[in-house]
Enzyme design. Structure first.
Site, PDB file in Angstrom:
ATOM      1  N   HIS A 244       8.311  -0.930 -17.762  1.00  0.00           N
ATOM      2  CA  HIS A 244       7.501  -1.110 -18.979  1.00  0.00           C
ATOM      3  C   HIS A 244       8.046  -2.353 -19.685  1.00  0.00           C
ATOM      4  CE1 HIS A 244       4.934  -0.174 -22.255  1.00  0.00           C
ATOM      5  NE2 HIS A 244       5.517   0.897 -22.760  1.00  0.00           N
TER       6      HIS A 244
ATOM      7  N   ASP B 206       4.579  -9.913 -19.000  1.00  0.00           N
ATOM      8  CA  ASP B 206       6.017 -10.133 -18.906  1.00  0.00           C
ATOM      9  C   ASP B 206       6.406 -11.242 -17.933  1.00  0.00           C
ATOM     10  OD1 ASP B 206       6.797  -8.281 -20.779  1.00  0.00           O
ATOM     11  OD2 ASP B 206       6.563  -6.631 -19.360  1.00  0.00           O
TER      12      ASP B 206
ATOM     13  N   HIS C 112      -0.350  -4.191 -12.917  1.00  0.00           N
ATOM     14  CA  HIS C 112      -0.575  -3.476 -14.167  1.00  0.00           C
ATOM     15  C   HIS C 112      -1.415  -2.248 -13.883  1.00  0.00           C
ATOM     16  CE1 HIS C 112      -1.607  -2.680 -18.348  1.00  0.00           C
ATOM     17  NE2 HIS C 112      -0.552  -3.419 -18.630  1.00  0.00           N
TER      18      HIS C 112
HETATM   19  N1  CMC Z   1       5.454  -5.787  -6.654  1.00  0.00           N
HETATM   20  C1  CMC Z   1       5.127  -5.347  -5.412  1.00  0.00           C
HETATM   21  N2  CMC Z   1       4.235  -4.379  -5.152  1.00  0.00           N
HETATM   22  C2  CMC Z   1       3.640  -3.822  -6.216  1.00  0.00           C
HETATM   23  C3  CMC Z   1       3.911  -4.231  -7.533  1.00  0.00           C
HETATM   24  C4  CMC Z   1       4.854  -5.250  -7.719  1.00  0.00           C
HETATM   25  N3  CMC Z   1       5.150  -5.676  -8.956  1.00  0.00           N
HETATM   26  N4  CMC Z   1       3.175  -3.498  -8.381  1.00  0.00           N
HETATM   27  C5  CMC Z   1       2.457  -2.658  -7.636  1.00  0.00           C
HETATM   28  N5  CMC Z   1       2.729  -2.854  -6.324  1.00  0.00           N
HETATM   29  C6  CMC Z   1       2.085  -2.184  -5.192  1.00  0.00           C
HETATM   30  C7  CMC Z   1       2.523  -0.742  -5.069  1.00  0.00           C
HETATM   31  O1  CMC Z   1       3.635  -0.637  -4.237  1.00  0.00           O
HETATM   32  C8  CMC Z   1       1.281  -0.099  -4.497  1.00  0.00           C
HETATM   33  O2  CMC Z   1       1.216  -0.409  -3.139  1.00  0.00           O
HETATM   34  P1  CMC Z   1       0.615   0.681  -2.093  1.00  0.00           P
HETATM   35  O3  CMC Z   1      -0.738   1.045  -2.615  1.00  0.00           O
HETATM   36  O4  CMC Z   1       0.602  -0.020  -0.787  1.00  0.00           O
HETATM   37  O5  CMC Z   1       1.579   1.825  -2.149  1.00  0.00           O
HETATM   38  C9  CMC Z   1       0.137  -0.849  -5.155  1.00  0.00           C
HETATM   39  O6  CMC Z   1       0.681  -2.134  -5.479  1.00  0.00           O
HETATM   40  C10 CMC Z   1      -0.414  -0.189  -6.426  1.00  0.00           C
HETATM   41  O7  CMC Z   1       0.657  -0.097  -7.364  1.00  0.00           O
HETATM   42  P2  CMC Z   1       1.013   1.190  -8.212  1.00  0.00           P
HETATM   43  O8  CMC Z   1       2.500   1.363  -8.221  1.00  0.00           O
HETATM   44  O9  CMC Z   1       0.166   2.342  -7.788  1.00  0.00           O
HETATM   45  O10 CMC Z   1       0.524   0.722  -9.626  1.00  0.00           O
HETATM   46  P3  CMC Z   1       0.875   1.442 -10.981  1.00  0.00           P
HETATM   47  O11 CMC Z   1      -0.335   1.313 -11.813  1.00  0.00           O
HETATM   48  O12 CMC Z   1       1.422   2.812 -10.774  1.00  0.00           O
HETATM   49  O13 CMC Z   1       2.072   0.551 -11.558  1.00  0.00           O
HETATM   50  C11 CMC Z   1       3.254  -1.154 -12.653  1.00  0.00           C
HETATM   51  C12 CMC Z   1       1.903  -0.453 -12.482  1.00  0.00           C
HETATM   52  C13 CMC Z   1       3.136  -2.176 -13.797  1.00  0.00           C
HETATM   53  C14 CMC Z   1       4.342  -0.115 -13.064  1.00  0.00           C
HETATM   54  C15 CMC Z   1       3.634  -1.837 -11.323  1.00  0.00           C
HETATM   55  O14 CMC Z   1       2.672  -2.809 -11.001  1.00  0.00           O
HETATM   56  C16 CMC Z   1       5.017  -2.463 -11.361  1.00  0.00           C
HETATM   57  O15 CMC Z   1       6.008  -1.778 -11.115  1.00  0.00           O
HETATM   58  N6  CMC Z   1       5.123  -3.792 -11.715  1.00  0.00           N
HETATM   59  C17 CMC Z   1       6.400  -4.435 -11.880  1.00  0.00           C
HETATM   60  C18 CMC Z   1       6.992  -4.096 -13.244  1.00  0.00           C
HETATM   61  C19 CMC Z   1       6.275  -4.816 -14.370  1.00  0.00           C
HETATM   62  O16 CMC Z   1       6.018  -6.014 -14.311  1.00  0.00           O
HETATM   63  N7  CMC Z   1       6.005  -4.056 -15.463  1.00  0.00           N
HETATM   64  C20 CMC Z   1       5.374  -4.623 -16.665  1.00  0.00           C
HETATM   65  C21 CMC Z   1       4.004  -4.051 -16.899  1.00  0.00           C
HETATM   66  S1  CMC Z   1       3.100  -4.979 -18.146  1.00  0.00           S
HETATM   67  C22 CMC Z   1       3.958  -4.784 -19.600  1.00  0.00           C
HETATM   68  C23 CMC Z   1       4.082  -3.376 -20.047  1.00  0.00           C
HETATM   69  O17 CMC Z   1       3.081  -2.648 -20.110  1.00  0.00           O
HETATM   70  O18 CMC Z   1       5.182  -2.976 -20.387  1.00  0.00           O
END
Ligand code: CMC
Length: 423
Positions: A263, A358, A302
């Site tokens: 987050h 971010d 996201h």
């Molecule tokens: N790097 C590599 N792979 C990723 C990433 C990433 N940053 N984000 C998502 N994926 C992959 C994930 O592994 C999944 O792959 P598969 O379907 O093959 O298993 C697919 O993309 C869908 O991702 P998800 O984990 O289901 O997506 P989510 O909605 O649960 O997670 C997230 C959203 C923001 C937590 C995630 O994208 C992430 O961990 N990003 C990196 C951390 C980050 O930058 N966070 C800041 C978010 S914006 C500011 C805020 O709100 O605080």
């Protein structure tokens, strides 16, 4: 039969039910009437991480993830970032309308007055170990602020609640700057008597009047962070507030939720990642590690935005402007290369992974002279008006009750206790 409805047949019993659809939602509680037999509790919705659950109605922030739209009280983020200020946006979020000039002047001077330092919180901040993470300090001092004002616990006193909410928006800048100064081994400063909100914050951080261009860049960053509807920390604030907890207890819990690297902590993690990658030449190998699932590309992806994050676009422009004043950070080149490769690579394109707020905000904070461990605190300062506005809305929402999800129990049952000597 009404058209705005859902017909469900429970194949366990053959019974059919018609559920009304309102605002594109069905009520989870309407499923409870579907029972496999007389003694059955009734059907429930299973939704870990709330990926498809609406928890409230809200008129604070509109977000359309597919279209990349973000609006506070109906005003597009692009216009607010260009024309407004953080304090005006705070007013907008809380009161639901843009202030007149005199309302804004009064709001600004109230916030500045409410920045008066609380000596006991100076002492509490100073008692933390010097290497304590500033987010932990701020979380604790926000909670401690509530203990100084016992009447803030009176959840039903709207006038008092609003005053404390305002004070918190002012105080979080003070407490954030103190957490930084303590870690830097420098005396904690009081707010200046005559400054803008971001100007006062920068002065408390660095002990001198900031360059107005830097002050404006910070103002924009704070505007971009001010609210983002029902994200992890805001939902936390609402859940805690739903027990009639006061604004300090609720927001300090939100700070805890924001702390995590998935987050708000992502901005800090992005900078650490860029520093680890070190040079543009190392980017392709890093991308391969991400695709092999050995790494996450921090600052990408996201839960809601599946096209682009409008905040990232605005920050990218601000980064260019600030770098013209401060000189370019060599890590910008690494970030740009990561973005370029990722935006062309099927792994990221296919999963709709784009830079989020971010990805570039850390570089911008660093250019403003703010150290890495303070990045998430900056996010918390910016998000406080949003948390407060959402807490306030929740407090007045007649549909809300104490939040209490259900579970599917998967553990043992009815075991006989075994004496310790017999285990
Ligand atoms: N790097 C590599 N792979 C990723 C990433 C990433 N940053 N984000 C998502 N994926 C992959 C994930 O592994 C999944 O792959 P598969 O379907 O093959 O298993 C697919 O993309 C869908 O991702 P998800 O984990 O289901 O997506 P989510 O909605 O649960 O997670 C997230 C959203 C923001 C937590 C995630 O994208 C992430 O961990 N990003 C990196 C951390 C980050 O930058 N966070 C800041 C978010 S914006 C500011 C805020 O709100 O605080």
């Amino acid at each position: 039969m009404a058209t705005d409805s859902l017909t469900v047949t429970d194949n366990r019993t053959g019974e059919t039910f018609e559920l009304p659809i309102t605002n594109g939602t069905v009520k989870a509680i309407d499923f409870r009437q579907m029972k496999a037999n007389e003694s059955d509790f009734g059907l429930m919705a299973y939704d870990p991480a709330f990926t498809n659950t609406v928890s409230c109605s809200s008129s604070v922030t509109h977000l359309d993830g597919d279209a990349g739209v973000l609006q506070y009280r109906g005003y597009p983020i692009e216009q607010l970032a260009e024309k407004s200020t953080f304090t005006e946006v705070s007013y907008l979020l809380i009161y639901g309308k843009l202030p007149t000039q005199s309302e804004l002047d009064s709001w600004n001077s109230q916030l500045l007055e409410l920045m008066a330092g609380e000596e006991v919180l100076k002492t509490i901040t100073s008692d933390f170990p010097e290497n304590a993470h500033p987010m932990g300090i701020v979380q604790a001092t926000v909670a401690a602020l509530g203990t100084l004002y016992p009447d803030s616990k009176d959840f039903d006193d709207d006038a008092a609640s609003l005053e404390y909410a305002k004070r918190l928006i002012a105080q979080i800048a003070v407490l954030g700057s103190w957490a930084y100064r303590h870690g830097a081994g420098q005396p904690l400063l009081d707010a200046p008597k005559n400054a803008s909100y971001p100007g006062a914050f920068l002065q408390m951080m660095f002990g001198e009047e900031p360059d107005p261009r830097i002050e404006r860049a910070l103002d924009i960053l704070l505007i971009l962070h001010a609210d983002h509807e029902q994200n992890c920390s805001t939902s936390t604030v609402r859940v805690v507030g739903s027990s009639d907890a006061d604004v300090h207890a609720s927001v300090s819990s939100g700070i805890g939720a924001l702390y995590g690297p998935l987050h708000g902590g992502a901005n800090e993690a992005v900078l650490q990642m860029l520093a680890r990658i070190e040079t543009k030449d190392n980017v392709p190998a890093f991308i391969e590690r991400v695709k092999d699932r050995d790494e996450l590309l921090m600052g990408f992806g996201h839960r809601v935005y599946k096209n682009f994050d409008p905040r990232a676009t605005i920050i990218k422009e601000a980064v260019d402007e600030v770098f013209q004043i401060t000189g370019v950070n060599p890590l910008l080149e690494v970030a740009q290369e990561l973005e370029k490769i990722a935006l062309e690579d099927e792994f990221f394109v296919g999963r709709k992974l784009y830079p989020n707020v971010d990805f570039y905000s850390g570089l911008l904070y660093e250019a403003l002279g703010i150290p890495t461990e303070m990045f998430t605190v900056m996010f918390a300062i910016g998000r406080t008006p949003g948390w407060v506005a959402q807490w306030w809305e929740m407090k007045h929402d007649k549909e809300q009750k104490i939040a209490r999800p259900r579970q599917v129990y998967t553990g043992d049952m009815d075991l006989d206790y075994v004496d310790i000597g017999n285990r």
